[in-house]
Scaffold this active site. Structure first.
Site, PDB file in Angstrom:
ATOM      1  N   GLU A   1     -43.130  26.323 -49.559  1.00  0.00           N
ATOM      2  CA  GLU A   1     -43.454  25.697 -48.276  1.00  0.00           C
ATOM      3  C   GLU A   1     -43.205  24.186 -48.335  1.00  0.00           C
ATOM      4  O   GLU A   1     -43.865  23.464 -49.082  1.00  0.00           O
ATOM      5  CB  GLU A   1     -44.910  25.996 -47.920  1.00  0.00           C
ATOM      6  CG  GLU A   1     -45.154  27.476 -47.683  1.00  0.00           C
ATOM      7  CD  GLU A   1     -46.607  27.874 -47.781  1.00  0.00           C
ATOM      8  OE1 GLU A   1     -46.911  29.030 -47.437  1.00  0.00           O
ATOM      9  OE2 GLU A   1     -47.429  27.059 -48.224  1.00  0.00           O
TER      10      GLU A   1
ATOM     11  N   GLU B   1     -47.112  33.301 -48.163  1.00  0.00           N
ATOM     12  CA  GLU B   1     -47.238  33.273 -49.619  1.00  0.00           C
ATOM     13  C   GLU B   1     -46.851  34.613 -50.234  1.00  0.00           C
ATOM     14  O   GLU B   1     -46.223  34.661 -51.301  1.00  0.00           O
ATOM     15  CB  GLU B   1     -48.666  32.892 -50.008  1.00  0.00           C
ATOM     16  CG  GLU B   1     -49.030  31.461 -49.702  1.00  0.00           C
ATOM     17  CD  GLU B   1     -49.299  31.204 -48.226  1.00  0.00           C
ATOM     18  OE1 GLU B   1     -49.177  30.045 -47.781  1.00  0.00           O
ATOM     19  OE2 GLU B   1     -49.646  32.194 -47.519  1.00  0.00           O
TER      20      GLU B   1
ATOM     21  N   GLN C   1     -48.399  26.000 -51.677  1.00  0.00           N
ATOM     22  CA  GLN C   1     -48.724  24.616 -51.325  1.00  0.00           C
ATOM     23  C   GLN C   1     -50.104  24.171 -51.811  1.00  0.00           C
ATOM     24  O   GLN C   1     -50.286  23.032 -52.212  1.00  0.00           O
ATOM     25  CB  GLN C   1     -48.610  24.438 -49.816  1.00  0.00           C
ATOM     26  CG  GLN C   1     -48.509  22.998 -49.378  1.00  0.00           C
ATOM     27  CD  GLN C   1     -48.119  22.906 -47.911  1.00  0.00           C
ATOM     28  OE1 GLN C   1     -48.957  23.083 -47.028  1.00  0.00           O
ATOM     29  NE2 GLN C   1     -46.843  22.664 -47.662  1.00  0.00           N
TER      30      GLN C   1
ATOM     31  N   ALA D   1     -53.526  26.038 -54.150  1.00  0.00           N
ATOM     32  CA  ALA D   1     -53.969  27.245 -54.849  1.00  0.00           C
ATOM     33  C   ALA D   1     -54.806  28.137 -53.948  1.00  0.00           C
ATOM     34  O   ALA D   1     -54.812  29.362 -54.099  1.00  0.00           O
ATOM     35  CB  ALA D   1     -54.752  26.868 -56.102  1.00  0.00           C
ATOM     36  N   ASP D   2     -55.489  27.543 -52.989  1.00  0.00           N
ATOM     37  CA  ASP D   2     -56.313  28.299 -52.050  1.00  0.00           C
ATOM     38  C   ASP D   2     -55.497  29.272 -51.207  1.00  0.00           C
ATOM     39  O   ASP D   2     -56.044  30.226 -50.641  1.00  0.00           O
ATOM     40  CB  ASP D   2     -57.039  27.342 -51.098  1.00  0.00           C
ATOM     41  CG  ASP D   2     -57.687  26.171 -51.816  1.00  0.00           C
ATOM     42  OD1 ASP D   2     -56.954  25.433 -52.501  1.00  0.00           O
ATOM     43  OD2 ASP D   2     -58.897  25.978 -51.671  1.00  0.00           O
ATOM     44  N   TYR D   3     -54.202  29.030 -51.096  1.00  0.00           N
ATOM     45  CA  TYR D   3     -53.336  29.866 -50.255  1.00  0.00           C
ATOM     46  C   TYR D   3     -52.760  31.067 -51.002  1.00  0.00           C
ATOM     47  O   TYR D   3     -52.002  31.852 -50.421  1.00  0.00           O
ATOM     48  CB  TYR D   3     -52.151  29.051 -49.732  1.00  0.00           C
ATOM     49  CG  TYR D   3     -52.486  27.864 -48.872  1.00  0.00           C
ATOM     50  CD1 TYR D   3     -53.771  27.612 -48.412  1.00  0.00           C
ATOM     51  CD2 TYR D   3     -51.483  26.969 -48.504  1.00  0.00           C
ATOM     52  CE1 TYR D   3     -54.062  26.519 -47.624  1.00  0.00           C
ATOM     53  CE2 TYR D   3     -51.760  25.858 -47.713  1.00  0.00           C
ATOM     54  CZ  TYR D   3     -53.054  25.643 -47.276  1.00  0.00           C
ATOM     55  OH  TYR D   3     -53.319  24.555 -46.502  1.00  0.00           O
TER      56      TYR D   3
ATOM     57  N   PRO E   1     -53.013  35.851 -50.345  1.00  0.00           N
ATOM     58  CA  PRO E   1     -52.092  36.870 -49.814  1.00  0.00           C
ATOM     59  C   PRO E   1     -51.025  37.287 -50.820  1.00  0.00           C
ATOM     60  O   PRO E   1     -50.495  38.400 -50.729  1.00  0.00           O
ATOM     61  CB  PRO E   1     -51.458  36.171 -48.602  1.00  0.00           C
ATOM     62  CG  PRO E   1     -52.443  35.143 -48.200  1.00  0.00           C
ATOM     63  CD  PRO E   1     -53.046  34.662 -49.480  1.00  0.00           C
TER      64      PRO E   1
ATOM     65  N   HIS F   1     -58.772  23.865 -49.426  1.00  0.00           N
ATOM     66  CA  HIS F   1     -57.760  23.052 -50.104  1.00  0.00           C
ATOM     67  C   HIS F   1     -58.289  22.512 -51.429  1.00  0.00           C
ATOM     68  O   HIS F   1     -57.770  21.509 -51.935  1.00  0.00           O
ATOM     69  CB  HIS F   1     -57.319  21.872 -49.226  1.00  0.00           C
ATOM     70  CG  HIS F   1     -56.695  22.261 -47.932  1.00  0.00           C
ATOM     71  ND1 HIS F   1     -57.438  22.643 -46.846  1.00  0.00           N
ATOM     72  CD2 HIS F   1     -55.397  22.340 -47.558  1.00  0.00           C
ATOM     73  CE1 HIS F   1     -56.630  22.931 -45.837  1.00  0.00           C
ATOM     74  NE2 HIS F   1     -55.386  22.763 -46.246  1.00  0.00           N
TER      75      HIS F   1
END
Length: 337
Positions: free
Chosen positions: A29, A60, A82, A84-86, A89, A129
């Protein structure tokens, strides 16, 4: 040697890897034209073209899934999630596909992929985030998990990860991106202010995965830690007046148990320190192994210091982090035990 921030060291590692091997591709991203939200891939698309450094849709699962396919095909993808929280999925692709590729194919296929993720708090990013999910990866057989604490290691470890034939999770502490960080900050590091943090060899080099470093030598007690908390541990030892030896794991899996156990057997006391939530954090695994291997050398129980067992707080994140005051007071207590 050249002074670099961790961001500059990571960008330099990408550049050298792509220059040496045409199979290395970088995508995720905003990593192409924009150069990444933290600028870790700045200039790569301009230099190597949009076929080797390109932006991906905001998916993701799709990013990591495409990386798995590329790796099985013979490429060496370096993908960026972008934050680590993302990664949630994409977790199924990481665990069910990337980590098992070598085993389920009886070695016919491997997955030489790196998944890079900015990790941890310190920038007032809030709950989505700021997470530190390393324990979710160390539990998975087939994955290597890396967390650097300084620019020199960030570059060498990333180059070693790209060269590795199996999947590597590469977590980058956001608080260390631009520094300098002495462990005493009471406010977020502003990511747009760039300050040199360390001397880095501008040439190609690899820092072997699975080898810890002694960040501070000492005789009184051992602190086993990684990432941002390495700097907190050093600051805490100075504040407490304790001759603490600080072990920077650098690679959580594979774990350098020899370095850890040798230090604990020497000092007889141990603190396991990390930013992530205490319960079921990676520190629990460290404490269990240390207790089993060093039981007869210990003068006191292994002590864990970590983030609180709460959802990540936004306004109170600097109270959430283990800081020098909390760590130093526990060092003093452990010395009295």
């Amino acid at each position: 040697m050249t002074q670099m921030t961790m961001i500059a060291a990571i960008q330099n590692a990408h550049d050298l890897a792509m220059g040496r091997d045409d199979d290395v591709v970088v995508f995720g991203e905003d990593v192409g034209y924009f150069g990444g939200v933290f600028r870790c891939t700045a200039g790569l698309q301009e230099k190597y073209g949009p076929d080797r450094c390109f932006d991906a849709p905001i998916s993701e699962l799709g990013i990591v899934g495409a990386g798995v396919g590329m790796a099985a095909y013979g490429l060496k993808p370096v993908v960026e999630v972008q934050f680590a929280d993302y990664m949630y999925p994409a977790y199924d692709q990481i665990v069910s596909e990337a980590a098992r590729m070598r085993y389920r194919s009886a070695g016919e296929f491997t997955c030489p992929m790196v998944v890079r993720m900015p990790s941890g708090g310190g920038i007032w990013g809030g709950q989505t985030h700021s997470q530190s999910p390393e324990a979710l990866f160390t539990h998975v057989a087939g994955l290597k998990t890396v967390i650097p604490s300084n620019p020199k290691d960030a570059k060498g470890l990333l180059l070693a990860a790209i060269a590795d034939p199996d999947p590597v999770i590469f977590l980058e502490p956001k608080r260390l991106y631009n520094g300098p960080f002495d462990g005493h900050h009471d406010r977020p590091v502003q990511p747009w202010k760039k300050h040199p943090l360390g001397d880095v060899d501008p040439e190609y080099y690899e820092t072997p995965l699975g080898r810890a470093a002694v960040a501070r030598a000492g005789e009184d007690l051992t602190v086993v830690t990684y990432g941002t908390m390495v700097h907190v541990a050093i600051a805490s030892a100075e504040e407490a007046g304790v001759d603490a030896e600080v072990i920077d794991l650098r690679t959580l899996m594979p774990l350098d148990t020899a370095t850890v156990m040798a230090s604990v057997q020497k000092t007889g006391r141990c603190i396991v320190l990390h930013e992530a939530t205490l319960t079921s954090g990676f520190g629990a695994e460290l404490a269990a192994q240390i207790q089993a291997e060093c039981f007869y050398h210990l003068e006191a129980p292994v002590l864990r210091i970590a983030g609180w067992d709460t959802p990540y707080p936004h306004a109170q994140e600097w109270a959430y982090f283990p800081g020098p005051d909390r760590v130093a007071s526990n060092m003093k207590k452990l010395m009295e035990a």
